[in-house]
Design a protein around this motif. Structure first.
Motif, PDB file in Angstrom:
ATOM      1  N   LEU A 437       0.932  -1.118   0.121  1.00 22.64           N
ATOM      2  CA  LEU A 437       0.020  -0.059   0.035  1.00 22.64           C
ATOM      3  C   LEU A 437       0.893   1.230   0.073  1.00 22.64           C
ATOM      4  O   LEU A 437       0.659   2.214  -0.719  1.00 22.64           O
ATOM      5  N   THR A 438       1.926   1.316   0.985  1.00 24.79           N
ATOM      6  CA  THR A 438       2.717   2.477   1.168  1.00 24.79           C
ATOM      7  C   THR A 438       3.374   2.790  -0.236  1.00 24.79           C
ATOM      8  O   THR A 438       3.698   3.987  -0.503  1.00 24.79           O
ATOM      9  N   ALA A 439       3.925   1.700  -0.988  1.00 26.53           N
ATOM     10  CA  ALA A 439       4.607   1.916  -2.319  1.00 26.53           C
ATOM     11  C   ALA A 439       3.619   2.665  -3.422  1.00 26.53           C
ATOM     12  O   ALA A 439       4.072   3.154  -4.194  1.00 26.53           O
ATOM     13  N   VAL A 440       2.179   2.497  -3.146  1.00 26.54           N
ATOM     14  CA  VAL A 440       1.474   2.984  -4.283  1.00 26.54           C
ATOM     15  C   VAL A 440       1.414   4.606  -3.924  1.00 26.54           C
ATOM     16  O   VAL A 440       1.859   5.308  -4.991  1.00 26.54           O
ATOM     17  N   PHE A 441       1.524   5.068  -2.629  1.00 24.20           N
ATOM     18  CA  PHE A 441       1.610   6.561  -2.691  1.00 24.20           C
ATOM     19  C   PHE A 441       3.150   6.914  -3.059  1.00 24.20           C
ATOM     20  O   PHE A 441       3.274   7.972  -3.542  1.00 24.20           O
ATOM     21  N   ALA A 442       4.213   6.138  -2.527  1.00 22.91           N
ATOM     22  CA  ALA A 442       5.419   6.583  -2.487  1.00 22.91           C
ATOM     23  C   ALA A 442       5.763   6.558  -4.181  1.00 22.91           C
ATOM     24  O   ALA A 442       6.725   7.477  -4.549  1.00 22.91           O
ATOM     25  N   GLU A 443       5.380   5.921  -5.024  1.00 22.57           N
ATOM     26  CA  GLU A 443       5.600   5.612  -6.443  1.00 22.57           C
ATOM     27  C   GLU A 443       4.722   6.390  -7.291  1.00 22.57           C
ATOM     28  O   GLU A 443       4.872   6.472  -8.791  1.00 22.57           O
ATOM     29  N   PHE A 444       3.448   6.928  -7.039  1.00 18.72           N
ATOM     30  CA  PHE A 444       2.495   7.492  -7.704  1.00 18.72           C
ATOM     31  C   PHE A 444       3.099   8.787  -8.229  1.00 18.72           C
ATOM     32  O   PHE A 444       3.956   9.717  -7.795  1.00 18.72           O
TER      33      PHE A 444
END
Length: 627
Positions: A437-444
């Motif tokens: 989940l946190t990768a979604v925000f970090a990589e968006f």
């Protein structure tokens, strides 16, 4: 704090008491694009009374943006409930919950770690329900802030007399107490004035008429009725049933109630009073916030994934930004197209999505995700995929200026104060991040937001898509129409600000029409009894000038069509279920055709008349069937 099954009780919401902030660090993640024109800023803000650096909102060719005091544009990405959770002394291992100080030596260590994480994940803003007292002491705190100050809850607004000096004093006292510590902090974007008031129309009507005869709110309602019905009591009673002992205007002025008469236009009158009450509410909230911090933005009151058009219009007169908590309409993370589009059109203001969220059945905290009907997927990988879709849809809207994730940590697996027990966290109850989940925000790619806003979404005008194997599927909340091609099958409305989406798909044997509407139905319209059949929503469809059908829908009852040979299924409810979902199968033979084939053109005229004839929405056009 989303749309719970707690009815329309008057819930007081408590804020964490905050200390005075002394640092004034430059906020992060600002766009390097053009500075805002001075005229645009002036048009979007109320007059200010101090020299504090302020944040504004302004409209550019590529949409609305927040703008900092240096003229730099930014899109706010916030997180709610950024707090250390349960105190260690109150932690119960048999009922575990997030307790940060079980994992950190001090509040400063927790705040430093949490803020570093948020910045690495590309968040820019501390949202509502945060422990600002702890966070402001951290050297890592250089984020924006959007506090919730529950002014309406403090004064019982809009349910109780909003002209009462004692209630206005309570509202003002809370504003003074909660706003004073940060009114000079340039990191404060603005304030929300409430959270999920509901705005239940029938309850507001009932509670207003139950107020004393000298209540200004009650008197305003009676004055409105006299104007609308030309002081003619007999005209009023065509739409309303007076309570016992109420037989004329004079006796009504002394007390008593009015209940909607089934089959009449009473609900439409009640919506006009809703508009009057909403205007007063937002006037009070705007004046109060600006009296205590004239440089801050008024961010609205965070709707609970539905709203009434009358309330949205009133919000637009007074707020700088309209806000809504927003559950995904489907478990795949997608949203109704009409919801945000119509909220922007009705309010005329940019929007801040003050909560969005997604849960997974597989989670480390042991959350069962029961009770309230929020979106849930199977595992953390599916959760990440759904949130990616949610972010893509929300950031494509040119009028959305920010989003706030709910929440920082998972809810207690045994349930929080109201029983809610969802896997909503960026971290679990043991402070371990959900990496997918946190990768979604970090990589968006937020840098492409302007380009994303210019993209044109497909719809049925380019060709109606084929139907799934079972167009009816599991027709329920979060599942109805989920398996349809809702992008290519979407039918744009002819109405300006509908609260309903229409979809098309087809097979050789039949055309399928799907409907998803927001249509609140309250038992309080009927004295707590079941909704009247004659008030149920009407869905009218006309295809190729040959097939005309009228279908009764809603109120938690089965659908009823007047045309034999149609299969119709629906999902709806009352009170806390303001959604109406339906699918109708129209055989090719009903349209005078042996079968449907790619390239066929279908003429459609559709109308939805919502419960109590409150609103009408229309669709029409000629659509070609595609492969």
């Amino acid at each position: 704090m989303k749309h719970h099954a707690t009815g329309y009780c008057l819930r007081a919401v408590c804020l964490v008491v905050v200390a005075v902030w002394t640092a004034a660090l430059a906020p992060l993640a600002l766009s390097k694009e053009m500075p805002v024109p001075a005229a645009a800023v002036a048009a979007s803000r109320h007059a200010t009374a101090s020299n504090r650096a302020t944040t504004t909102v302004a409209n550019f060719p590529d949409g609305w943006w927040f703008v900092d005091s240096q003229g730099r544009r930014f899109f706010s990405r916030g997180v709610g409930v950024l707090s250390p959770g349960t105190p260690v002394a109150a932690f119960d291992a048999s009922k575990p919950s997030y307790a940060a100080l079980r994992h950190y030596d001090s509040l400063n260590a927790w705040a430093d770690s949490s803020l570093k994480r948020l910045k690495f994940w590309q968040f820019t803003t501390i949202g509502g329900w945060a422990d600002l007292d702890a966070l402001h002491r951290s050297a890592e705190h250089d984020l924006w802030m959007t506090p919730v100050v529950p002014l309406g809850a403090a004064g019982g607004a809009p349910w109780l007399n909003m002209w009462d000096p004692e209630r206005l004093a309570a509202i003002d006292q809370l504003a003074r107490q909660e706003i004073a510590p940060w009114r000079d902090d340039p990191r404060v974007i603005g304030y929300y004035c409430d959270n999920e008031r509901g705005w239940w129309n029938a309850e507001l009507w009932r509670l207003t008429l139950e107020q004393p005869p000298d209540s200004r709110q009650r008197m305003a309602l009676i004055e409105m009725l006299k104007r609308d019905y030309h002081d003619d009591w007999s005209e009023l009673t065509k739409d309303f049933v007076p309570s016992d002992g109420v037989g004329d205007w004079q006796s009504l002025s002394r007390g008593g109630g009015l209940r909607h008469r089934p089959g009449s236009d009473g609900i439409r009158t009640m919506r006009r009073f809703l508009a009057l009450a909403a205007d007063r509410y937002y006037q009070v909230m705007a004046e109060t916030i600006r009296r205590h911090d004239p440089d801050a933005l008024f961010l609205g009151d965070r709707y609970q994934s539905f709203y009434y058009p009358e309330v949205a219009r009133a919000c637009g007169k007074y707020a700088d930004v309209a806000s809504t908590n927003l559950s995904a309409s489907w478990n795949d993370g997608g949203f109704l197209r009409c919801y945000l589009d119509s909220l922007h059109r009705l309010s005329g203001k940019p929007l801040l999505v003050s909560e969005f969220y997604m849960a997974a059945a597989q989670n480390r905290s042991g959350n069962k995700n029961t009770g309230h009907g929020f979106p849930v997927v199977s595992d953390q990988r599916a959760r990440a995929a759904a949130v990616t879709r949610s972010l893509a849809e929300l950031t494509s809207k040119p009028y959305v200026v920010g989003v706030e994730w709910f929440q920082y940590f998972d809810e207690p697996p045994h349930g929080r104060f109201d029983g809610e027990d969802y896997d909503f966290g960026l971290v679990d109850i043991d402070d371990r991040p959900y990496d997918e989940l946190t990768a979604v925000f970090a990589e968006f790619d937020f840098d492409r937001l302007g380009q994303r806003r210019r993209a044109v979404r497909p719809d049925a005008g380019a060709g109606v898509p084929p139907a799934p194997a079972d167009p009816f599927g599991v027709l329920g909340y979060m599942t109805g129409l989920e398996h349809w091609d809702r992008e290519r099958g979407f039918v744009p409305a002819a109405s300006d600000a509908p609260l309903a989406d229409l979809y098309l798909c087809w097979m050789r044997e039949a055309l399928y029409v799907g409907l998803y509407a927001i249509d609140p139905v309250e038992r309080s319209y009927y004295g707590g009894g079941p909704p009247a059949a004659e008030d149920r929503a009407l869905w009218r469809l006309k295809l190729d000038d040959r097939c005309t059908a009228t279908i009764r829908l809603g109120s938690g009852q089965p659908p009823a069509a007047d045309l034999p040979g149609l299969r119709v299924e629906s999902y709806s409810g009352v009170d806390n279920i303001p959604r109406l979902i339906a699918v109708v199968e129209i055989p090719a033979a009903q349209m005078g055709r042996a079968e449907l084939r790619p390239g066929d053109a279908v003429a459609l005229d559709g109308e939805l008349v919502t419960h109590g004839r409150a609103y009408r929405y229309h669709w029409h056009g000629v659509y070609t069937l595609a492969d």
